[in-house]
Structures are given as structure tokens and as C-alpha cells.
Design a protein around this motif. Structure first.
Motif, PDB file in Angstrom:
ATOM      1  N   GLU A  97       7.754   6.865  -8.342  1.00 47.41           N
ATOM      2  CA  GLU A  97       6.571   7.572  -8.825  1.00 47.41           C
ATOM      3  C   GLU A  97       6.947   8.538  -9.947  1.00 47.41           C
ATOM      4  OE1 GLU A  97       3.388   7.022  -8.120  1.00 47.41           O
ATOM      5  OE2 GLU A  97       3.975   5.382  -6.799  1.00 47.41           O
ATOM      6  N   PHE A  98       8.122   9.146  -9.857  1.00 46.17           N
ATOM      7  CA  PHE A  98       8.606   9.994 -10.947  1.00 46.17           C
ATOM      8  C   PHE A  98       8.674   9.198 -12.249  1.00 46.17           C
ATOM      9  CE2 PHE A  98      10.881  13.222  -8.140  1.00 46.17           C
ATOM     10  CZ  PHE A  98      10.177  14.297  -8.631  1.00 46.17           C
ATOM     11  N   ALA A  99       9.184   7.975 -12.161  1.00 44.49           N
ATOM     12  CA  ALA A  99       9.438   7.166 -13.351  1.00 44.49           C
ATOM     13  C   ALA A  99       8.168   6.818 -14.114  1.00 44.49           C
ATOM     14  CB  ALA A  99      10.185   5.890 -12.962  1.00 44.49           C
ATOM     15  N   ARG A 100       7.022   6.864 -13.429  1.00 47.02           N
ATOM     16  CA  ARG A 100       5.766   6.489 -14.084  1.00 47.02           C
ATOM     17  C   ARG A 100       5.376   7.449 -15.213  1.00 47.02           C
ATOM     18  NH1 ARG A 100       1.603   7.395 -11.461  1.00 47.02           N
ATOM     19  NH2 ARG A 100       0.177   5.886 -12.400  1.00 47.02           N
ATOM     20  N   GLU A 103       1.884  -2.527 -10.697  1.00 44.52           N
ATOM     21  CA  GLU A 103       2.355  -1.946  -9.451  1.00 44.52           C
ATOM     22  C   GLU A 103       3.264  -2.944  -8.741  1.00 44.52           C
ATOM     23  OE1 GLU A 103       1.690   1.056  -8.810  1.00 44.52           O
ATOM     24  OE2 GLU A 103      -0.256   1.559  -9.697  1.00 44.52           O
ATOM     25  N   PRO A 104       4.224  -2.473  -7.949  1.00 46.27           N
ATOM     26  CA  PRO A 104       5.039  -3.406  -7.167  1.00 46.27           C
ATOM     27  C   PRO A 104       4.145  -4.154  -6.182  1.00 46.27           C
ATOM     28  CG  PRO A 104       5.436  -1.128  -6.489  1.00 46.27           C
ATOM     29  CD  PRO A 104       4.625  -1.072  -7.733  1.00 46.27           C
ATOM     30  N   THR A 105       4.595  -5.308  -5.761  1.00 42.87           N
ATOM     31  CA  THR A 105       3.771  -6.195  -4.932  1.00 42.87           C
ATOM     32  C   THR A 105       3.186  -5.508  -3.716  1.00 42.87           C
ATOM     33  OG1 THR A 105       5.193  -8.022  -5.630  1.00 42.87           O
ATOM     34  CG2 THR A 105       3.752  -8.417  -3.756  1.00 42.87           C
ATOM     35  N   TRP A 106       3.961  -4.645  -3.077  1.00 52.61           N
ATOM     36  CA  TRP A 106       3.486  -4.035  -1.830  1.00 52.61           C
ATOM     37  C   TRP A 106       2.284  -3.128  -2.039  1.00 52.61           C
ATOM     38  CZ3 TRP A 106       3.689   1.169  -0.081  1.00 52.61           C
ATOM     39  CH2 TRP A 106       4.323   2.064  -0.936  1.00 52.61           C
ATOM     40  N   LEU A 107       2.044  -2.702  -3.294  1.00 52.42           N
ATOM     41  CA  LEU A 107       0.888  -1.878  -3.605  1.00 52.42           C
ATOM     42  C   LEU A 107      -0.240  -2.664  -4.268  1.00 52.42           C
ATOM     43  CD1 LEU A 107       2.606   1.387  -4.953  1.00 52.42           C
ATOM     44  CD2 LEU A 107       1.402   1.085  -2.774  1.00 52.42           C
ATOM     45  N   SER A 108      -0.031  -3.957  -4.444  1.00 52.75           N
ATOM     46  CA  SER A 108      -1.023  -4.787  -5.141  1.00 52.75           C
ATOM     47  C   SER A 108      -1.992  -5.425  -4.156  1.00 52.75           C
ATOM     48  CB  SER A 108      -0.310  -5.887  -5.948  1.00 52.75           C
ATOM     49  OG  SER A 108       0.582  -5.307  -6.888  1.00 52.75           O
ATOM     50  N   THR A 109      -3.263  -5.421  -4.504  1.00 50.67           N
ATOM     51  CA  THR A 109      -4.313  -5.957  -3.642  1.00 50.67           C
ATOM     52  C   THR A 109      -4.061  -7.418  -3.304  1.00 50.67           C
ATOM     53  OG1 THR A 109      -5.925  -4.446  -4.633  1.00 50.67           O
ATOM     54  CG2 THR A 109      -6.795  -6.346  -3.429  1.00 50.67           C
ATOM     55  N   GLY A 110      -4.138  -7.745  -2.018  1.00 54.99           N
ATOM     56  CA  GLY A 110      -3.997  -9.120  -1.567  1.00 54.99           C
ATOM     57  C   GLY A 110      -2.586  -9.530  -1.200  1.00 54.99           C
ATOM     58  N   TYR A 111      -1.605  -8.659  -1.463  1.00 55.78           N
ATOM     59  CA  TYR A 111      -0.213  -9.001  -1.195  1.00 55.78           C
ATOM     60  C   TYR A 111       0.301  -8.253   0.045  1.00 55.78           C
ATOM     61  CZ  TYR A 111       0.003 -11.299  -5.736  1.00 55.78           C
ATOM     62  OH  TYR A 111      -0.220 -12.143  -6.792  1.00 55.78           O
ATOM     63  N   HIS A 112       1.406  -8.744   0.573  1.00 56.18           N
ATOM     64  CA  HIS A 112       1.968  -8.181   1.805  1.00 56.18           C
ATOM     65  C   HIS A 112       3.463  -7.942   1.635  1.00 56.18           C
ATOM     66  CE1 HIS A 112      -1.822  -9.406   3.720  1.00 56.18           C
ATOM     67  NE2 HIS A 112      -1.680 -10.535   3.046  1.00 56.18           N
ATOM     68  N   SER A 113       4.016  -7.094   2.488  1.00 56.19           N
ATOM     69  CA  SER A 113       5.449  -6.810   2.454  1.00 56.19           C
ATOM     70  C   SER A 113       5.946  -6.513   3.861  1.00 56.19           C
ATOM     71  CB  SER A 113       5.736  -5.609   1.537  1.00 56.19           C
ATOM     72  OG  SER A 113       7.085  -5.194   1.671  1.00 56.19           O
ATOM     73  N   LYS A 120       0.527   7.561  -1.597  1.00 54.03           N
ATOM     74  CA  LYS A 120      -0.722   8.067  -2.171  1.00 54.03           C
ATOM     75  C   LYS A 120      -0.644   9.562  -2.448  1.00 54.03           C
ATOM     76  CE  LYS A 120      -5.718   7.600  -1.662  1.00 54.03           C
ATOM     77  NZ  LYS A 120      -6.818   6.989  -0.870  1.00 54.03           N
ATOM     78  N   VAL A 121      -0.125  10.336  -1.500  1.00 52.28           N
ATOM     79  CA  VAL A 121      -0.054  11.789  -1.712  1.00 52.28           C
ATOM     80  C   VAL A 121       1.028  12.137  -2.735  1.00 52.28           C
ATOM     81  CG1 VAL A 121      -0.987  12.350   0.552  1.00 52.28           C
ATOM     82  CG2 VAL A 121       1.484  12.147   0.278  1.00 52.28           C
ATOM     83  N   VAL A 122       2.103  11.361  -2.759  1.00 51.09           N
ATOM     84  CA  VAL A 122       3.161  11.605  -3.740  1.00 51.09           C
ATOM     85  C   VAL A 122       2.645  11.347  -5.151  1.00 51.09           C
ATOM     86  CG1 VAL A 122       5.375  10.766  -4.623  1.00 51.09           C
ATOM     87  CG2 VAL A 122       5.113  11.228  -2.194  1.00 51.09           C
ATOM     88  N   ARG A 123       1.926  10.237  -5.340  1.00 49.40           N
ATOM     89  CA  ARG A 123       1.402   9.933  -6.676  1.00 49.40           C
ATOM     90  C   ARG A 123       0.437  11.014  -7.146  1.00 49.40           C
ATOM     91  NH1 ARG A 123      -0.300   4.090  -8.911  1.00 49.40           N
ATOM     92  NH2 ARG A 123       1.946   3.951  -8.555  1.00 49.40           N
ATOM     93  N   LYS A 124      -0.437  11.443  -6.268  1.00 49.52           N
ATOM     94  CA  LYS A 124      -1.402  12.478  -6.644  1.00 49.52           C
ATOM     95  C   LYS A 124      -0.684  13.771  -7.031  1.00 49.52           C
ATOM     96  CE  LYS A 124      -5.783  14.499  -5.038  1.00 49.52           C
ATOM     97  NZ  LYS A 124      -5.506  15.926  -5.282  1.00 49.52           N
ATOM     98  N   PHE A 125       0.318  14.145  -6.249  1.00 53.19           N
ATOM     99  CA  PHE A 125       1.081  15.355  -6.537  1.00 53.19           C
ATOM    100  C   PHE A 125       1.775  15.248  -7.888  1.00 53.19           C
ATOM    101  CE2 PHE A 125       4.956  17.874  -6.493  1.00 53.19           C
ATOM    102  CZ  PHE A 125       4.520  19.108  -6.040  1.00 53.19           C
ATOM    103  N   VAL A 170      -6.117   6.882 -13.929  1.00 48.07           N
ATOM    104  CA  VAL A 170      -6.855   7.793 -13.056  1.00 48.07           C
ATOM    105  C   VAL A 170      -5.866   8.501 -12.140  1.00 48.07           C
ATOM    106  CG1 VAL A 170      -8.677   7.997 -11.325  1.00 48.07           C
ATOM    107  CG2 VAL A 170      -8.862   6.264 -13.136  1.00 48.07           C
ATOM    108  N   VAL A 171      -5.947   9.821 -12.104  1.00 46.64           N
ATOM    109  CA  VAL A 171      -5.016  10.626 -11.311  1.00 46.64           C
ATOM    110  C   VAL A 171      -4.982  10.150  -9.858  1.00 46.64           C
ATOM    111  CG1 VAL A 171      -4.595  12.920 -10.361  1.00 46.64           C
ATOM    112  CG2 VAL A 171      -5.216  12.670 -12.764  1.00 46.64           C
ATOM    113  N   GLY A 172      -3.780   9.845  -9.400  1.00 48.97           N
ATOM    114  CA  GLY A 172      -3.578   9.477  -8.003  1.00 48.97           C
ATOM    115  C   GLY A 172      -3.931   8.052  -7.633  1.00 48.97           C
ATOM    116  N   GLU A 173      -4.533   7.309  -8.553  1.00 52.24           N
ATOM    117  CA  GLU A 173      -5.004   5.957  -8.227  1.00 52.24           C
ATOM    118  C   GLU A 173      -4.014   4.882  -8.660  1.00 52.24           C
ATOM    119  OE1 GLU A 173      -7.742   5.225  -6.434  1.00 52.24           O
ATOM    120  OE2 GLU A 173      -7.952   7.394  -6.170  1.00 52.24           O
ATOM    121  N   LEU A 174      -4.119   3.712  -8.029  1.00 53.42           N
ATOM    122  CA  LEU A 174      -3.299   2.568  -8.395  1.00 53.42           C
ATOM    123  C   LEU A 174      -3.861   1.902  -9.642  1.00 53.42           C
ATOM    124  CD1 LEU A 174      -2.836   0.941  -4.861  1.00 53.42           C
ATOM    125  CD2 LEU A 174      -1.180   2.362  -6.098  1.00 53.42           C
TER     126      LEU A 174
END
Length: 522
Positions: free
Chosen positions: A205-208, A106-116, A131-136, A95-99
Motif C-alpha cells: 500500500e505504501f508503494a501505491r 490490484e493483485p488478484t486477491w483484491l480483484s472482484t470475482g477472484y479467490h486466494s 481497507k483501513v491501511v489503504r484509507k490511512f 478515490v481515497v481508500g477504494e480499490l
């Protein structure tokens, strides 16, 4: 154009359309009329006329053979005539822009329930920035990446311009004075608050997109070719060149490697000799494997001079010739063989002191290699996601592929490697945020070299494992395993560009040995 009205059907109604001249199927509660399409089907009509497919729910069969994105293409969307009554589609692709909700995607810092401890919401706004970078990138860059990766043309001018409008090119150079006064991504982060974690977010985000050649073609040459200008160029040079490069109008590239010397910078043969009046350099020689060289306007060139090794900024002009080099990845990268034939350059274009080129390049290598690690780490994670999806939907011997212990073992190794690299990378990135440029050169050259060596070795192991998981699809350039094939074919680039693995490993160890206390014994 009027939108086609989609109707609802019962499964019993669909089942009646199961023959050559009247053929329907169901995929994820959506009803498709494939009567006229069947003869265009790449796998032949017989597959669609099979008793388990014709007039039936073909969801499992479809996803065993095709990626979800196939259904999102206009030519196949037109085949849909309705839905199964009282049922809803439940399958979705990216889904465009979504995790992603796939574990470890996703790296841990973007994963639900995890902290960094590294990424903050105030004042740096790392999560909002991501979030804005991924959408762009999903909306503007990825569609172009897939098209250009295939046809080999340079990244589209419209994409370069769109990136310039939000100062993407400037942010890819990292934190620094060059960001002063710029509005970054619509003001989501202030220039003085932009740090290396923001830059890491952009690179990862580019690498994705999974398009390795395009990733380099999208002004990667500027990422490694402009910093020497920013850090060692005169004020006059910076005032002229930096705006032109960051606008995307006149790309720059780094021209160091030659057919005669790569990691061995002292073996370079390109020469720069001063004119009798001392006002110009006359440059002669060749450079090879130069990223973006085919379309670059400026070249940051390593030359042998009377005082040793000197770095000089060369503008494309008479005597500069570039020819494309065919490599394992797409020509969109603009990889070039560059010839300098009596090229006349003002001495004011010298970057740093004459004879001090090795210091200029060593100070540039840390950032270059760090960027490559960011990309390598995220690319490995993309492969982990692909493999987890595939083993979950692919059946073998009557069971999901992940029911095989040997497959789970490969997945465990891939996940472990991706997580290990990301963790070490975030530690080094934190150090970069808290060190001056000189401190980075002193303390981080070794660790960055070791991490790049580790990351690229891990990446090649992951590529090999992924091909085994996907089988024949992992060596096919289209279809289910297209990202695996592409990754396996292009992953060696990261192991070579920016310094070969053995050279970087040795650099890390030598730095450690130099720091050994003299009074320590077993």
C-alpha cells in the motif's frame, strides 16, 4: 466562507461564451469559466481559444493533456460555475481508500470475482486490514509523500506521529514479540494474529504513492536497521532502543555499505578496536549510501574486528558525522555518507557474538530483500495501471492508442511480469508464515535472492516499455507521465539496494547446488 452556488446551463448557452473576453468550456458535464485563467494557462491562451475548445465540450482534449487530479486542485475547482443540465459527471480519479477498477491494477486477491488461499477474513482479517491501511495511507501519508518528494525535506513529523499512534512502525518490522500488547490499526488485527501477509499489505500500500524517495525516507532505514537489535541485542539494549525507534522519535539506519565494499561484506574497512580495559569499542571508518543516515539517531554498523566481522549499535554522538549524498531520487530519503572518527561505544552494544556479524547480517538480508520485492511488485502494478489508463484515453492516428498491436504487446508483457512476481512472492510469504526464523534462513535465502533478481529485472523492462508507451510524457517530470518518468528514473535503486542482481542470482544458484543429492545423474 460561503460555498459558491453552481448553476445549470444548456450546451447552447455555453457555446455563446467562445471568445477572448468571455470564455467557457465543458469538461465531463462541468462548466468552467476560464476567461481570466486563459492567460495563465501553461500551454498558452491559443489552445483554449481554438474553435474545438472555446465554448465547447473539451473533455477529450483535456484528458489527452492533463491528469484528472488537476481538476481536483482548489485553484481549478474555483473556475467551475455550473453543470450541463440533465447530465452528470462520470469520470473519476483515484478515490481515497477504494480499490481501483482498472484490470490488473490490484493483485488478484483484491480483484472482484477472484479467490486466494493465502488471505483470510477470520481470524487474520486480511481484507479488513487492507481497507483501513489503504484509507490511512491515502489520507495521511500520500499527500505528504508528494510534497516531500518534490521539496526533498524529510517526512513530516505529524505523519511519523500519526503512524506511531496506530503502531505502523512496529508492524513494518514484521510479526514478532515486539508487537505484544500493542493495539494495531485500532484493533483490526491482534498482535498474535499479525503475519507476513499483513506486513506485505502495508508495504504494497505504501508503494501505491509512487514516491520512491519518500518511501525510503519514511523510516525504511528502521525497517532494515532495527531487526538486528530485535534479534541479537541484549534485553537492556532492546528495552531502551526499540520503544524510541518505534515511536518514530529516534530513527535507526543500517550502515554496512562503503565506498570500498558493497555486496562484498568481507571487504569492509570500518574498524572497531577494543579499549585496553575491554569495556568499549573505538570505531573508525566511513559508510556510504546509507538510507535515512542524515536524520538517524542510531546506526547498526558493520565493523571489521579482531575476530572477523562484527555488528555494533552506534548512537549518534561525538565523532559521528553525516553528509547528504545526491542520488537519482529525492533527498527526502536521507541518503548519507557517514563518518566514524574515534567513536566510543560500550561493548554491550555488540549485536550478536563478536566475529559473528556475517550471521547477523545474513539473517537480516532475507527480510530486507523480501520487503523490497513487495514494494517492487506493487510498483510494477502501478505502472501497468497508468499505462492501461493512458492507452485507453490517448488517441493516435485517429484511434485509441491500444488499437496498435505493438502497444498491446507491451501491455501484455508488463501485466505478465507483474502477475508472475506477485504469485511467486505470495508463495514465499506463505512459507515465511510457516517457518521458524532459522528455517527461513536455511530454505529461503536462495529463492528470495532469485525472486528479487527477477523482480528488479522485470521492473526495469516494464519501466522501459512504459516510457515508450507514454512517449515524451514518459520523460517529463510533471503532467500525464509523471509517475512513469519517476519510476524509470528510480527503478535501478531496487536492483542495487539489498544486493545487486547478479550477486543475488548467484546466491540462489549456489544454494541450489549445495542441496543437490550426490547420487543423482542424468
Amino acid at each position: 466562507m460561503a460555498t459558491k452556488e453552481l448553476k445549470t446551463f444548456t450546451r447552447e448557452e455555453v457555446a455563446q461564451h467562445n471568445k477572448d473576453g468571455d470564455l467557457w468550456i465543458v469538461v465531463d458535464a462541468k462548466v468552467y469559466d476560464i476567461t481570466r485563467f486563459k492567460n495563465l494557462h501553461p500551454g498558452g491562451a491559443s489552445v483554449l481559444l481554438d474553435a474545438e475548445v472555446a465554448g465547447q465540450d473539451a473533455t477529450e482534449v483535456f484528458y489527452g493533456l492533463h491528469r484528472h487530479e488537476v481538476l481536483e486542485k482548489p485553484q481549478y475547482q474555483r473556475l467551475q460555475i455550473g453543470f450541463i443540465s440533465n447530465e452528470k459527471s462520470v469520470i473519476q480519479g483515484r478515490v481515497v481508500g477504494e480499490l481501483s477498477k482498472v484490470p490488473y491494477a490490484e493483485p488478484t486477491w483484491l480483484s472482484t470475482g477472484y479467490h486466494s488461499p493465502y488471505y483470510t477474513d477470520v481470524p487474520e482479517n486480511h481484507r479488513a486490514f487492507q481497507k483501513v491501511v489503504r484509507k490511512f495511507i491515502d489520507e495521511v501519508i500520500t499527500p505528504d509523500a508528494r510534497a516531500r518528494e518534490e521539496d526533498g525535506k524529510p517526512p513530516s513529523a505529524s505523519v511519523i506521529e500519526a503512524m506511531a499512534k496506530v503502531n505502523f512502525h512496529a508492524m513494518r518490522m514484521g510479526p514478532g514479540k515486539h508487537l505484544k500488547g500493542l493495539e494495531l490499526m485500532g484493533g483490526i488485527v491482534k498482535p498474535e494474529e499479525f503475519d507476513y501477509f499483513h506486513e506485505m499489505i502495508i508495504t504494497q500500500e505504501f508503494a501505491r504513492s509512487g514516491c520512491r524517495g519518500y518511501g525510503d525516507g519514511l523510516m525504511a532505514g528502521s525497517v532494515i536497521g532495527l531487526p538486528p537489535v530485535l534479534n541479537f541485542g541484549s534485553d537492556e539494549i532492546k528495552a531502551k532502543v526499540v520503544p524510541e525507534v518505534l515511536s518514530g522519535k529516534k530513527p535507526i539506519c543500517l550502515a554496512i555499505s562503503e565506498a570500498f565494499a558493497g555486496s562484498d561484506v568481507s571487504g569492509l574497512r570500518t574498524t572497531a578496536v577494543k579499549t585496553e580495559d575491554g569495556k568499549h569499542w573505538i570505531i573508525n571508518g566511513t559508510k556510504k549510501w546509507i538510507t535515512n543516515g542524515t536524520f538517524a539517531h542510531y546506526f547498526t554498523v558493520g565493523c571489521k574486528t579482531e575476530d572477523g566481522f562484527t555488528v555494533i549499535l552506534v548512537e549518534r554522538s561525538e565523532g559521528v558525522e553525516t553528509k547528504p549524498i545526491k542520488t537519482s531520487y529525492s533527498p527526502t530519503a536521507g541518503t548519507a555518507f557517514v563518518t566514524f572518527d574515534d567513536v566510543k561505544v560500550p561493548v554491550e552494544n555488540t549485536l550478536g557474538a563478536e566475529g559473528a556479524g556475517i550471521f547477523v547480517m545474513l539473517s537480516n538480508f532475507n527480510h530486507e530483500r523480501w520487503v523490497m520485492i513487495c514494494s517492487s511488485a506493487r510498483s510494477q502494478r502501478l505502472i501497468v495501471e497508468e499505462c492501461l489508463k493512458w492507452t485507453n484515453q490517448r488517441n493516435a492516428f485517429g484511434k485509441p492508442l491500444h488499437s496498435q498491436a505493438v502497444i498491446r504487446s507491451k501491455l501484455a508483457a508488463m501485466i505478465s511480469r507483474a502477475e508472475a512476481v506477485q504469485s511467486w512472492l505470495e508463495n514465499i510469504t506463505y512459507q515465511m508464515n510457516n517457518m521458524s526464523y532459522k528455517e527461513q534462513a536455511k530454505y529461503l535465502a536462495g529463492p528470495i535472492g532469485l525472486l528479487k533478481m527477477t523482480s528488479t529485472k522485470y521492473a526495469q523492462l516494464t519501466a522501459t516499455d512504459a516510457v515508450q508507451v507514454f512517449g515524451g510524457r514518459g520523460i517529463t517530470r510533471s503532467g500525464m507521465g509523471q509517475h512513469i518518468e519517476h519510476y524509470h528514473r528510480t527503478v535501478p535503486f531496487d536492483a542495487i539496494l539489498g544486493g545487486a542482481e547478479d550477486v543475488l542470482g548467484d546466491l540462489g544458484v549456489r544454494q541450489a547446488i549445495r542441496q543437490m543429492p550426490k547420487n543423482i545423474k542424468l
